[in-house]
Write a protein that holds these residues in place. Structure first.
Motif, PDB file in Angstrom:
ATOM      1  N   ASP A 224       0.819  -1.216   0.000  1.00  0.00           N
ATOM      2  CA  ASP A 224       0.000   0.000   0.000  1.00  0.00           C
ATOM      3  C   ASP A 224       0.853   1.267   0.000  1.00  0.00           C
ATOM      4  O   ASP A 224       0.474   2.280  -0.580  1.00  0.00           O
ATOM      5  N   TYR A 225       1.959   1.213   0.703  1.00  0.00           N
ATOM      6  CA  TYR A 225       2.775   2.430   0.855  1.00  0.00           C
ATOM      7  C   TYR A 225       3.941   2.455  -0.095  1.00  0.00           C
ATOM      8  O   TYR A 225       4.587   3.480  -0.276  1.00  0.00           O
ATOM      9  N   LEU A 226       4.249   1.274  -0.659  1.00  0.00           N
ATOM     10  CA  LEU A 226       5.480   1.154  -1.434  1.00  0.00           C
ATOM     11  C   LEU A 226       5.501   2.138  -2.606  1.00  0.00           C
ATOM     12  O   LEU A 226       6.502   2.813  -2.849  1.00  0.00           O
TER      13      LEU A 226
ATOM     14  N   ILE B  93       6.389   5.688  -1.389  1.00  0.00           N
ATOM     15  CA  ILE B  93       7.711   5.815  -0.775  1.00  0.00           C
ATOM     16  C   ILE B  93       8.803   5.597  -1.817  1.00  0.00           C
ATOM     17  O   ILE B  93       9.730   6.404  -1.953  1.00  0.00           O
TER      18      ILE B  93
ATOM     19  N   HIS C 173      12.870   4.505   6.846  1.00  0.00           N
ATOM     20  CA  HIS C 173      11.481   4.061   6.673  1.00  0.00           C
ATOM     21  C   HIS C 173      11.178   2.735   7.352  1.00  0.00           C
ATOM     22  O   HIS C 173      10.077   2.228   7.256  1.00  0.00           O
TER      23      HIS C 173
ATOM     24  N   ARG D 103       9.880   1.489   9.831  1.00  0.00           N
ATOM     25  CA  ARG D 103       8.996   1.765  10.962  1.00  0.00           C
ATOM     26  C   ARG D 103       7.921   0.709  10.959  1.00  0.00           C
ATOM     27  O   ARG D 103       7.540   0.211   9.900  1.00  0.00           O
TER      28      ARG D 103
ATOM     29  N   GLU E 277       4.821   0.694  11.252  1.00  0.00           N
ATOM     30  CA  GLU E 277       3.565   0.878  10.513  1.00  0.00           C
ATOM     31  C   GLU E 277       3.730   0.613   9.015  1.00  0.00           C
ATOM     32  O   GLU E 277       2.739   0.445   8.315  1.00  0.00           O
ATOM     33  N   TYR E 278       4.994   0.563   8.544  1.00  0.00           N
ATOM     34  CA  TYR E 278       5.185   0.268   7.125  1.00  0.00           C
ATOM     35  C   TYR E 278       5.459  -1.212   6.872  1.00  0.00           C
ATOM     36  O   TYR E 278       5.483  -1.670   5.751  1.00  0.00           O
TER      37      TYR E 278
END
Lengths: 863, 109
Positions: free
Chosen positions: A20-22, A25, A55, A57, A59-60
């Motif tokens: 989802d975040y990749l 980022i 990054h 973290r 949450e990731y």
């Protein structure tokens, strides 16, 4: 060429980062890199790596999705569906929970039993430091073992005084007899013990002084329960009790009763100093008479191994050489005492390692069978839940949520099963304990490890049994399911079929095992033992006064016309455990062989119906019978004589004696052993049993009249049995294995049938339309049933093929333990398979017949 | 539920999102912010702040088109929402009202 960010850093980012975040980022990092690389390529690379690391973290990170799937609402919805499922499909729920509860009950009960067995003798605060000494006589086997728990009188004292490694040592021996306090009599068993006994062992002293309790020659220590029995609430210290009508002892202390998991079980301790035999041994034969148990306290392991190394030196320094055998002493931790079953004359209740292994295997197998069952039923049920899964997926459930839902559901069901199992265990444990001669306690509230342990068990069982259905269900494709296409082609249920096959293979092995065990016992019972067991009354005798008056007693009993014959003996023909060595007159001391010895009296051969091959029985018509032997066929053969040659010849154990008769071989031990050489000799007035052959009529009255006579002669309890009960005692352990097999066979079949039942229900449900069409086209009910049943019987047949070698192998292994045994016959194997087949057919029929008789109008109507 | 408070750095990022309007994405926010504040800021801090703002629904996001730069990754653009604007307004008015209470002091030159 366009510069690229460092490859490994990029791969690392893609590996740990949630998809989802990749996108965002990676894009941003790459853009920054591209801008910077124009200025300084090296710095840009370093910066990129640093940014990737920044990054990292939680949450990731992939796999940390709790926030999204663990909402309270969803969990509630899962619980609600699970509950509705249970209520709606009562039959399935009952089978499911019941099956698991059975498995869990079995597991918990066996676990508690094993824990109890392993806890033996660990209650002493210094349990790790207590050792016992045992003796190994190489080449001198007795009852097939060269190890002896008995040690000589001087050993404890020598170890205590001469070996600094030993902090304390105590000597003890078993005794039992009648106490009298005033007019009251108490028949009790306990130990002779020296004054170090209470220091080495940790039996809690309630009243009295530990140091002085057994120092007094006339001291006796009572357990709390015996003290209460003898004196009530009165202070027992200083009271006088009379032992065996002769010796007076003064109560010096009271200890707590030994716990049930103690190898040393006693109700009193008598001062060893008062033991006449011990006094004599210390005076005359310090190392010759092996009649005592020696226990040591050694402070640590190093000292223990140091002591072990010095024990051979002890033998050569102190022990006079023995012509028959050499001796080797060993020390063994007290905690191993209970499971050590290979020693002659050992003390305490014995456990068996083989039992423990067998029981644990059974526990695991039954639990696994129950888990398999759950899986089968859950998969079968999935047909009805496919739409639920489809809908959940459409609404947005992701796969791990569904996995979580189904595993959670199976944990919930295991939890319900656990509650049921706890109730069952509560009621079954006393029965089980009684059956195993143990008192196992079970209280989940006082035991700190039990509740967490059980919860862990539930979690494991839930995960094992829920995992396959969970992954299976979560794989369903919503579009197909919701269209009404039935899930799972037969191919998809392959695993289910394997599981059923496995269950049936196990059941068939167990069925065959039960039949073989039963046959072997019938064989033993039916085998000609060489003596008669029927109508022989055996009275145990401990009373030395009665021994003196044996002749008068015998004559008085014989006046009853229902009494055929009577004899006294120290050994029953069922199990002769006493022994000696004999040789020809010309041979020197070491050349003889071991022989079992029965100390008997006139009439022994008559009462037990033993056949005489040559010569004669001991008889009152002759004098000097003490100088004669009767031997058995095997002994004659060992001596190199035929039965008739043997009569009149002389042999010697100590003094030369004449063989006056040879008896036919009879089974003087259990069928586990070959018939051994045996001699009968006159007991010279000593005996432990009175054996009476009685007529078949009016047996209770005959026994009552014998008891009446007995009471006139002795204050001891009238303790009688029939010889066949004594015989059964020999095979107690085997009988227990047999009974256990029967119980677990039933359990396994029940569980396997539940599984098959579920599978049948599922398949029939899936083929409703096919059945309808077949019926429309004219198929008969029996035709349809046979079509449906065939598939299942194939599974059972396959399980049977797997089971055959396994059953034959394990049962032959068990039969090896018997010197006299049956073979595993082919028809037994076939019968096992057939029985499983019949059970399977009946189970399946319940479902198939129901499906076959349904009017096709109904089955074809829907949609 | 956690109160939708606004941290100092979050406030800066939110302001920048509002200021850049339709052009606010990670790198742009970073560079504009560094320019204004005059300090180095790490891109991960921006990402975290944006994520938090989004869960508080102060901003919403959309993906841009695919380009050849950025390794083929799309830009993720952020726009301030009505709630976000309200939060900024509340923050602003709170500060102003307190600021106006400051007595008129002059620090001597």
């Amino acid at each position: 060429m366009k510069p690229h960010p460092p490859k490994w850093a990029l791969l690392f980012l893609r590996w740990f980062c949630k998809p989802d975040y990749l996108e965002e980022i990676e894009g941003n990092l790459t853009e920054l890199f591209e801008q910077q690389t124009i200025k300084s390529p090296v710095k840009a690379k370093l910066q990129f790596c640093w940014n990737v690391i920044r990054h990292l973290r939680w949450e990731y990170l992939r796999g940390f999705a709790f926030r999204s799937s663990f909402s309270r609402g969803m969990t509630f919805s899962y619980l609600k569906t699970a509950w509705r499922g249970l209520i709606k499909q009562r039959l399935y729920s009952t089978i499911n929970i019941g099956g698991l509860a059975l498995g869990l009950t079995c597991f918990i009960t066996i676990f508690l039993y094993i824990r109890h067995e392993l806890s033996f003798d660990r209650f002493h605060s210094n349990a790790e430091n207590i050792y016992r000494v045992y003796q190994h006589n190489p080449g001198y086997a007795y009852l097939e073992s060269e190890y002896y728990a008995f040690t000589p009188a001087a050993l404890a004292l020598t170890l205590r005084d001469e070996f600094p490694e030993v902090s304390s040592a105590t000597i003890t021996s078993e005794t039992n007899g009648l106490f009298s306090v005033g007019d009251a009599f108490f028949y009790e068993s306990g130990y002779w013990a020296d004054n170090h006994f209470l220091r080495v062992f940790d039996f809690e002293l309630l009243i009295g002084n530990e140091e002085r309790a057994l120092e007094l020659e006339s001291g006796i220590v009572l357990t709390r329960s015996l003290a209460t029995k003898m004196f009530g609430d009165k202070d027992p210290i200083g009271e006088i009790v009379t032992y065996r009508n002769r010796w007076e002892f003064e109560v010096t202390a009271v200890v707590q009763d030994p716990p049930t998991n103690s190898s040393l079980q006693f109700s009193f301790l008598l001062s060893m100093l008062a033991n006449g035999q011990f006094q004599r041994d210390m005076r005359e034969d310090q190392w010759g008479n092996n009649d005592y148990y020696t226990f040591l306290e050694i402070e640590n392991l190093d000292r223990a191994s140091a002591l072990q190394k010095q024990l051979p030196a002890l033998v050569s320094t102190y022990v006079p050489p023995n012509p028959y055998f050499e001796r080797v002493y060993h020390i063994q931790p007290l905690t191993e005492l209970h499971l050590e079953s290979n020693f002659n004359f050992d003390l305490g209740l014995k456990g068996s390692k083989q039992y423990l292994v067998l029981f644990s295997m059974i526990a695991i197998v039954v639990l696994l069978l129950a888990c398999i069952n759950y899986m089968n039923l859950a998969i079968a049920r999935s047909i009805r839940r496919a739409k639920e899964v489809g809908l959940r997926k459409v609404i947005g459930a992701v796969r791990h949520q569904l996995v979580f839902q189904f595993i959670g559901e199976s944990i919930l069901i295991s939890l319900l099963a656990l509650l049921m199992a706890l109730v069952l265990t509560h009621f079954l444990l006393p029965v089980f304990g009684l059956w195993l001669d143990r008192s196992i306690t079970f209280n989940i509230f006082t035991d700190p490890y039990l509740i967490p342990g059980l919860l862990a068990l539930v979690a494991i069982v839930g995960i094992i049994s829920g995992s396959y259905p969970a992954f299976f269900m979560s794989k369903l494709i919503p579009a197909e399911v919701l269209k009404g296409k039935l899930v799972g082609s037969p191919k998809g249920f392959k695993i289910q079929k394997w599981l059923v096959t496995l269950q049936y293979a196990t059941s068939i092995v167990l069925i065959i095992g039960s039949i073989v065990i039963y046959q072997q016992f019938q064989f033993i019972k039916g085998k000609d033992l060489g003596y008669e067991m029927d109508r022989v009354l055996v009275i145990s005798v401990f009373d030395r006064e009665l021994m003196k008056k044996a002749d008068e007693f015998k004559n008085e009993v014989l006046t009853n016309s229902n009494v055929l014959s009577i004899t006294t003996t120290a050994e029953l023909p069922t199990n002769v455990t006493s022994g000696t060595t004999i040789r020809h007159l010309g041979q020197s001391k070491g050349e003889g062989f071991n022989i079992y010895r029965a100390r008997v009296d006139y009439g022994y051969i008559d009462v037990f119906g033993i056949e005489l091959l040559a010569g004669r029985d001991f008889s009152l018509d002759f004098t000097g019978e003490d100088e004669n032997y009767i031997i058995n066929e095997s002994a004659a053969k060992e001596l190199g004589w035929s039965p008739s040659e043997a009569v009149g010849n002389q042999i010697r154990a100590h003094e030369p004696k004449t063989v006056i008769g040879v008896v036919k071989d009879f089974h003087s031990h259990s069928m586990h052993m070959e018939i051994q050489p045996l001699l009968l000799m006159m007991s010279g007035g000593y005996f432990t049993y009175i054996a009476i052959k009685i007529k078949g009529e009016d047996m209770p009255e005959t026994i009552a009249s014998v008891e009446k006579v007995f009471k006139q002669y002795s204050p001891y309890p009238f303790d009688y049995k029939f010889l066949d009960q004594e015989f059964d005692q020999l095979y107690k352990a085997d009988l227990k294995v047999g009974e256990m097999f029967a119980v677990f066979t039933t359990l396994a079949i029940v569980i396997a049938s539940l599984g098959l039942f579920g599978l049948a229900a599922f398949t029939v449900g899936q083929r409703t339309k096919e059945i309808g069409i077949r019926k429309v086209l004219g198929a008969s009910v029996s035709g349809i049933v046979s079509i449906l049943a065939r598939d299942f019987l194939k599974l059972v047949a396959f399980g049977f093929i797997v089971a055959i070698p396994l059953a034959i192998y394990t049962m032959n292994l068990w039969l090896q333990g018997f010197a006299y045994r049956i073979n595993v016959e082919w028809w037994v194997v076939a019968l096992g398979g057939l029985a499983a087949m019949v059970v399977a057919f009946l189970t399946v029929s319940l479902q198939t017949i129901k499906a076959a008789v349904v009017n096709p109008v109904i089955s074809l109507k829907d949609e | 539920m956690k109160s939708n408070s606004l941290g100092e750095f979050e406030e800066l990022v939110l302001l920048m999102v509002a200021a850049l309007h339709d052009e606010a994405y990670g790198v742009a926010i970073l560079q504009n912010l560094e320019e204004k504040v005059g300090k180095k800021v790490n891109i991960s801090a921006i990402h975290v702040a944006l994520k938090r703002l989004e869960t508080k629904s102060f901003v919403k996001s959309r993906y841009g088109g695919i380009t050849t730069s950025r390794g083929g990754r799309r830009k993720k653009f952020y726009v301030i929402t009505a709630t976000g604007k309200a939060a900024l307004d509340a923050q602003y008015s709170l500060r102003t009202s307190i600021y106006q209470q400051i007595p008129n002091i002059s620090f001597g030159r």
